[in-house]
Scaffold this active site. Sequence first.
Site, PDB file in Angstrom:
ATOM      1  N   GLU A 247       0.889  -1.167   0.000  1.00  6.83           N
ATOM      2  CA  GLU A 247       0.000   0.000   0.000  1.00  6.83           C
ATOM      3  C   GLU A 247       0.922   1.210   0.000  1.00  6.83           C
ATOM      4  O   GLU A 247       1.528   1.515   1.028  1.00  6.83           O
ATOM      5  CB  GLU A 247      -0.870   0.014   1.260  1.00  6.83           C
ATOM      6  CG  GLU A 247      -2.170  -0.740   1.147  1.00  6.83           C
ATOM      7  CD  GLU A 247      -3.228  -0.001   0.331  1.00  6.83           C
ATOM      8  OE1 GLU A 247      -4.188  -0.659  -0.066  1.00  6.83           O
ATOM      9  OE2 GLU A 247      -3.092   1.212   0.092  1.00  6.83           O
ATOM     10  N   CYS A 281      -1.569   9.802   2.711  1.00  5.74           N
ATOM     11  CA  CYS A 281      -1.407   9.222   1.366  1.00  5.74           C
ATOM     12  C   CYS A 281      -2.507   9.693   0.439  1.00  5.74           C
ATOM     13  O   CYS A 281      -2.426   9.493  -0.770  1.00  5.74           O
ATOM     14  CB  CYS A 281      -1.395   7.701   1.445  1.00  5.74           C
ATOM     15  SG  CYS A 281      -2.873   7.023   2.216  1.00  5.74           S
TER      16      CYS A 281
END
Length: 458
Positions: A247, A281
């Site tokens: 991720e 993010c």
Amino acid sequence: MNTIYIDGVFERAACGQTATVTEKATGAIIGRYGLGGARDVDRAVVAARAAQIPWAALAAPHRSDVLHAMAGHLESRFEALVEQSMRETGGVRSKAEDEVTTGIRQLRISAVQACEAHGDVLAPYKHNKLSLSRAVPIGVIGVITPWNYPMNLALRIIAPALAFGNSIVLKPSELTPLIGGHVLAEAAAAAHAPNGVLNVVTGTGADAGHALAEHSGLDLLDFTGGHTVGRAIAASAARGGREVRLELGGNNAFVLLRDADPLIAARCALHGSLAFQGQTCISASRHIVVADAVEDYLHALTTVVATLRVGDPMGGDVDLGPIVSTTQRDRIHALVQDAIQRGAHVVIGGGFDGLFYQPTVLTGVTPDMPVYTEEVFGPVITITAAADDDEAIAMANAHPMMMSSVFSTDQIRGLIAAGRITAGEVHVNDAFARHGADSQRDGVTRRQWIGLTPIAAR
Ligand code: NAD
């Protein structure tokens, strides 16, 4: 606090050394963590292997009870954990509350999932056969996590993994080893999780992280972090035939179509681009604006950004706290300075005091500038003009995105444009809002979540 947690025991790292944990806003030392390394990781993997099959063999309600007990333990320490997160990550109170609440909620959800149906009855493939499928644990999972939401980014993997009978070796970020690791070990101990089911080896990325990522005794390595480390781990895993799940970061964009409402977009930028100092993010640093609308947008953006207060999250009412480290602050500043040298202009911000970086808006940013091509991970918004809506969408899609927002006063146009954006999560006239959804992949299709907010409700 200065210990690692292996096989149900808090102990010193094999090398006997510890390192300090700092409060990001003040630099004060608020704890120590054990400097785990390859020997500790080895022992943790052995402990996790021994624990996994008996853990998976437990009745589901038993595993569920352990997860509920971990959640209960964290709930009983809620206020202390919020403060710990604020000090260790540098986030403001609302960010820390969100982090701890989300982590606890994940444990509760996984505790329920542990007792739900784990399989399907399939249409039989041949006559006179019965076909079933069921979810089975992967085995021993190594988990490496970043510093920005350390508690819930760990729990979003650990909680469902434990629910389904896996065992874990966690290596939290060395910037946040307590809220991201030690407190989870304490929760497992308080919940009487069987020894070895959750192991926490704190340490640096180069030592404990590298040892875990390279370990041949894992069934899966789950890594959340930046592209540089993630790609190196993936390349090494491919050579060694090990399974990894990554991720990574995103270079996210706001897309202002020609009929965008500048004030709505500007207000969304406060959380979609600048919340937690832009260190998520899904922060959107690139704002791509159809040329005619740039001036109005700059005015609206400057007006709202000027209201932001920067300071120590523990010291009072502030909107933005410190950048996590001098390394990261210097990287942000170098990107801003480089853009200025290449012809961009600072509209607001552009400077810092210690780790406190001013929320910054740069205009005249072109798609070749590193501040545009790289994930900034700081409180910086870049304004880049596009000729028309099509070009704006194409420019957004030219970099990998996790989250994107499209702005148009015509919701249907916005929705159609959202369908052309290649981000896992797209919002129309909104940002960062989590309409109860997460990006997911199911193998052959990409699922895109679209959040719509009526303009009148904004
Ligand atoms: P990072 O990649 O520097 O570090 C992440 C973790 O990897 C840390 O625990 C670190 O110690 C470890 N590590 C470092 N070097 C290693 C090595 N050689 N081998 C094994 N492990 C190693 O990332 P960061 O600075 O902690 O976090 C910021 C990044 O994480 C940003 O790019 C952000 O976008 C990304 N992120 C992604 C998500 C997501 O859900 N996709 C969530 C949060 C953050």
